[in-house]
Design a protein around this motif. Structure first.
Motif, PDB file in Angstrom:
ATOM      1  N   ARG A  80     -40.268 -29.854  23.078  1.00  0.00           N
ATOM      2  CA  ARG A  80     -39.127 -30.326  23.859  1.00  0.00           C
ATOM      3  C   ARG A  80     -39.314 -31.780  24.291  1.00  0.00           C
ATOM      4  O   ARG A  80     -38.358 -32.560  24.330  1.00  0.00           O
ATOM      5  CB  ARG A  80     -38.909 -29.443  25.086  1.00  0.00           C
ATOM      6  CG  ARG A  80     -40.114 -29.373  25.990  1.00  0.00           C
ATOM      7  CD  ARG A  80     -39.864 -28.713  27.326  1.00  0.00           C
ATOM      8  NE  ARG A  80     -41.087 -28.644  28.092  1.00  0.00           N
ATOM      9  CZ  ARG A  80     -41.647 -29.672  28.721  1.00  0.00           C
ATOM     10  NH1 ARG A  80     -41.062 -30.866  28.665  1.00  0.00           N
ATOM     11  NH2 ARG A  80     -42.764 -29.543  29.393  1.00  0.00           N
ATOM     12  N   LEU A  81     -40.574 -32.170  24.588  1.00  0.00           N
ATOM     13  CA  LEU A  81     -40.843 -33.550  24.977  1.00  0.00           C
ATOM     14  C   LEU A  81     -40.791 -34.475  23.762  1.00  0.00           C
ATOM     15  O   LEU A  81     -40.302 -35.609  23.849  1.00  0.00           O
ATOM     16  CB  LEU A  81     -42.199 -33.656  25.665  1.00  0.00           C
ATOM     17  CG  LEU A  81     -42.591 -35.022  26.224  1.00  0.00           C
ATOM     18  CD1 LEU A  81     -41.514 -35.576  27.146  1.00  0.00           C
ATOM     19  CD2 LEU A  81     -43.926 -34.949  26.953  1.00  0.00           C
ATOM     20  N   LEU A 106     -38.726 -42.647  30.720  1.00  0.00           N
ATOM     21  CA  LEU A 106     -39.699 -41.915  29.919  1.00  0.00           C
ATOM     22  C   LEU A 106     -40.515 -42.856  29.039  1.00  0.00           C
ATOM     23  O   LEU A 106     -39.948 -43.597  28.230  1.00  0.00           O
ATOM     24  CB  LEU A 106     -38.956 -40.901  29.036  1.00  0.00           C
ATOM     25  CG  LEU A 106     -39.797 -39.972  28.171  1.00  0.00           C
ATOM     26  CD1 LEU A 106     -40.577 -38.988  29.026  1.00  0.00           C
ATOM     27  CD2 LEU A 106     -38.896 -39.227  27.183  1.00  0.00           C
ATOM     28  N   TRP A 125     -48.100 -41.960  25.632  1.00  0.00           N
ATOM     29  CA  TRP A 125     -48.667 -40.636  25.865  1.00  0.00           C
ATOM     30  C   TRP A 125     -50.003 -40.479  25.144  1.00  0.00           C
ATOM     31  O   TRP A 125     -50.947 -39.904  25.693  1.00  0.00           O
ATOM     32  CB  TRP A 125     -47.680 -39.559  25.416  1.00  0.00           C
ATOM     33  CG  TRP A 125     -46.483 -39.469  26.298  1.00  0.00           C
ATOM     34  CD1 TRP A 125     -45.254 -40.024  26.094  1.00  0.00           C
ATOM     35  CD2 TRP A 125     -46.403 -38.792  27.562  1.00  0.00           C
ATOM     36  NE1 TRP A 125     -44.414 -39.742  27.134  1.00  0.00           N
ATOM     37  CE2 TRP A 125     -45.086 -38.992  28.055  1.00  0.00           C
ATOM     38  CE3 TRP A 125     -47.306 -38.042  28.315  1.00  0.00           C
ATOM     39  CZ2 TRP A 125     -44.648 -38.451  29.267  1.00  0.00           C
ATOM     40  CZ3 TRP A 125     -46.878 -37.512  29.524  1.00  0.00           C
ATOM     41  CH2 TRP A 125     -45.567 -37.709  29.999  1.00  0.00           C
ATOM     42  N   LEU A 159     -48.362 -32.620  22.502  1.00  0.00           N
ATOM     43  CA  LEU A 159     -47.200 -32.668  23.384  1.00  0.00           C
ATOM     44  C   LEU A 159     -46.211 -31.577  22.989  1.00  0.00           C
ATOM     45  O   LEU A 159     -46.039 -31.284  21.804  1.00  0.00           O
ATOM     46  CB  LEU A 159     -46.521 -34.032  23.277  1.00  0.00           C
ATOM     47  CG  LEU A 159     -47.311 -35.230  23.812  1.00  0.00           C
ATOM     48  CD1 LEU A 159     -46.518 -36.515  23.579  1.00  0.00           C
ATOM     49  CD2 LEU A 159     -47.649 -35.072  25.283  1.00  0.00           C
ATOM     50  N   GLN A 209     -37.285 -35.407  23.159  1.00  0.00           N
ATOM     51  CA  GLN A 209     -36.857 -36.453  24.088  1.00  0.00           C
ATOM     52  C   GLN A 209     -37.369 -37.825  23.638  1.00  0.00           C
ATOM     53  O   GLN A 209     -36.638 -38.826  23.675  1.00  0.00           O
ATOM     54  CB  GLN A 209     -37.407 -36.154  25.496  1.00  0.00           C
ATOM     55  CG  GLN A 209     -36.956 -34.828  26.088  1.00  0.00           C
ATOM     56  CD  GLN A 209     -35.710 -34.982  26.933  1.00  0.00           C
ATOM     57  OE1 GLN A 209     -34.717 -35.522  26.465  1.00  0.00           O
ATOM     58  NE2 GLN A 209     -35.762 -34.514  28.150  1.00  0.00           N
ATOM     59  N   ASP A 234     -38.776 -31.441  32.655  1.00  0.00           N
ATOM     60  CA  ASP A 234     -38.275 -31.740  31.309  1.00  0.00           C
ATOM     61  C   ASP A 234     -38.882 -33.010  30.720  1.00  0.00           C
ATOM     62  O   ASP A 234     -38.788 -33.238  29.516  1.00  0.00           O
ATOM     63  CB  ASP A 234     -36.747 -31.912  31.339  1.00  0.00           C
ATOM     64  CG  ASP A 234     -36.013 -30.627  31.689  1.00  0.00           C
ATOM     65  OD1 ASP A 234     -36.632 -29.555  31.637  1.00  0.00           O
ATOM     66  OD2 ASP A 234     -34.812 -30.711  32.011  1.00  0.00           O
ATOM     67  N   PHE A 235     -39.514 -33.824  31.554  1.00  0.00           N
ATOM     68  CA  PHE A 235     -39.968 -35.147  31.125  1.00  0.00           C
ATOM     69  C   PHE A 235     -41.486 -35.249  30.980  1.00  0.00           C
ATOM     70  O   PHE A 235     -41.994 -36.331  30.684  1.00  0.00           O
ATOM     71  CB  PHE A 235     -39.476 -36.200  32.128  1.00  0.00           C
ATOM     72  CG  PHE A 235     -37.980 -36.335  32.178  1.00  0.00           C
ATOM     73  CD1 PHE A 235     -37.340 -37.338  31.463  1.00  0.00           C
ATOM     74  CD2 PHE A 235     -37.208 -35.457  32.914  1.00  0.00           C
ATOM     75  CE1 PHE A 235     -35.961 -37.460  31.489  1.00  0.00           C
ATOM     76  CE2 PHE A 235     -35.826 -35.572  32.952  1.00  0.00           C
ATOM     77  CZ  PHE A 235     -35.205 -36.564  32.234  1.00  0.00           C
TER      78      PHE A 235
END
Length: 330
Positions: free
Chosen positions: A271-272, A107, A113, A268, A275, A224-225
Motif C-alpha cells: 500500500r505504501l 511523503l 525510505w 515496504l 503511494q 496510510d503513509f
C-alpha cells in the motif's frame, strides 16, 4: 489546437517569496513557467498559492485558462480550501489531499525510505525519554495541552523557538543537527499543528529517519503513509497520563520497544509502494502534464467550455472580513 509550449504563471508568491523557477524539475515535454503577472492574458494555466489569498484580488480569468488552487497547508488552517464559493473559480487543485488533481504530499520518495532503513538506530543517551521540536505557537490540534500534561508525567526535552527548555549544543547545521538530536531520545513527539485527513508532514517522518519512535498526533489516517507498527498514536490513549504510562512500559520492556524498529528490516508494504509510485514524479511536472492533457481534450471538442473573465476584487471584498485572521499557518 492547444499551445505547443503552454505558459504556466505563478500569480501569487510562496508565502513571502517568489517561486524559484530554476528549482522546478525539467519536464519531458515543452512548458514555460513564469512569475511575470503582465503575461496573465497569454497564460494557459495560472497557479494561486491559497495561503496568499489576498494577492488573488486583482487577477482576471481569461477565456480558456485553467486556474489552479495550490496549498501544502492544512485545510483547517486555510478554510477557503473548503469554501465552495471560493473554490468554484478553480479548475484544478494541487494540495496534500489524496483526492486532489495533483497530489502534493509530504511523503518522502522511495530513496529516502531505503536510506532511512540502513543505519543502525543510534544509542539513546538522553535522560529524558522524549524530545519535541516546535517553533510556532500555532495550535489547532490540541498539541500544547497534550505536551503540557504529558510533561507532568514523563520527561520531555523541548527544542525550538516556542516554549523550549533545551537548546542545541554546538553548531546548528539545520536538518542534520535536528535529526542527530532526535536520534538520542527513545521517543519524539510528532505533533501536527492541526488535524485533517492526509495532512501528514515531516513531523511524522523526521523521527523515522533519525532512528527513534514517533509519538504522533495528527491525521486520523496517518498509518496510510508509513510502515506498520512504526509509531505510537497519541489519540489512541484516553489521557496524556495513560500515554506516559505506556512510554514508561516500553522503556522497561526493551523487546516491545525494539518491535517499533522491525519495519527497518522488512520490505515496504504494498500500500505504501503504491503511494510512492503515485507521487514519484515531482508535483509541478505532474501539473504541467495535466495542463497538456486538459488543453488537448478541450481542443478536440467542437466547442470548449465557456469561460467568463472574473475579477476577484468584488468577490473578496465581501468575504475578507470573514476570513481575516484565520489564514496563518504554523
Amino acid at each position: 489546437m492547444p499551445p505547443n509550449r503552454p505558459l504556466i504563471l505563478f500569480w501569487t508568491r510562496w508565502f513571502k517569496k517568489a517561486v524559484d523557477l530554476d528549482a522546478i524539475p525539467r519536464c519531458d515535454f515543452p512548458v514555460e513557467w513564469t512569475n511575470d503577472r503582465s503575461r496573465l492574458a497569454e497564460a494557459a494555466a495560472v497557479i494561486f498559492h491559497v495561503p496568499n489569498f489576498k494577492e488573488i484580488a486583482d487577477a482576471r480569468k481569461y477565456p480558456g485558462q485553467l486556474w489552479v488552487a495550490w496549498s501544502m497547508e492544512s485545510i483547517v488552517n486555510y478554510p477557503a480550501l473548503a469554501d465552495p464559493v471560493f473554490m468554484r473559480h478553480f479548475d484544478l487543485t494541487m494540495t496534500y489531499e489524496s483526492g486532489s488533481d495533483v497530489w502534493t504530499p509530504y511523503l518522502p520518495e522511495a530513496g529516502w525510505w531505503e536510506a532511512a532503513r540502513k543505519p543502525v538506530a543510534p544509542p539513546k543517551m538522553e535522560a529524558a525519554p522524549a524530545v519535541h521540536f516546535q517553533s510556532s505557537s500555532f495550535n489547532k490540534s490540541g498539541r500544547d495541552t497534550l505536551l503540557a500534561e504529558l510533561s507532568q508525567h514523563i520527561g520531555v526535552d523541548r527544542y525550538g523557538k516556542f516554549n523550549s527548555n533545551r537548546h542545541v549544543e554546538g553548531p546548528d547545521l539545520g536538518p542534520q543537527t535536528k535529526l542527530e538530536t532526535i536520534g538520542r531520545y527513545r521517543f519524539c513527539l510528532a505533533l501536527e499543528n492541526s488535524i485533517a485527513p492526509d495532512y501528514v508532514t515531516e513531523k511524522m517522518f523526521d523521527p523515522l529517519a533519525a532512528g527513534t519512535v514517533p509519538v504522533y498526533l495528527g491525521a486520523p489516517n496517518g498509518a496510510d503513509f508509513v510502515p506498520e507498527n512504526c509509531y505510537i498514536d497519541a489519540a489512541s490513549f484516553d489521557t496524556p497520563r495513560e500515554l506516559a504510562d505506556y512510554l514508561r512500559h516500553l522503556i522497561e520492556t526493551p523487546l516491545e520497544y525494539e518491535a517499533y524498529f522491525a519495519w527497518r528490516s522488512k520490505p515496504l508494504p504494498e500500500r505504501l509502494l503504491v503511494q510512492l509510485e503515485r507521487a514519484a514524479r515531482p508535483p509541478k511536472v505532474r501539473l504541467a502534464a495535466l495542463v497538456h492533457e486538459r488543453l488537448a481534450a478541450r481542443a478536440a471538442q467542437p466547442s470548449g467550455r465557456p469561460y467568463s473573465p472574473f475579477g476577484y476584487a468584488a468577490f473578496l471584498s465581501t468575504r475578507l472580513s470573514r476570513w481575516r485572521g484565520r489564514f496563518r499557518a504554523g
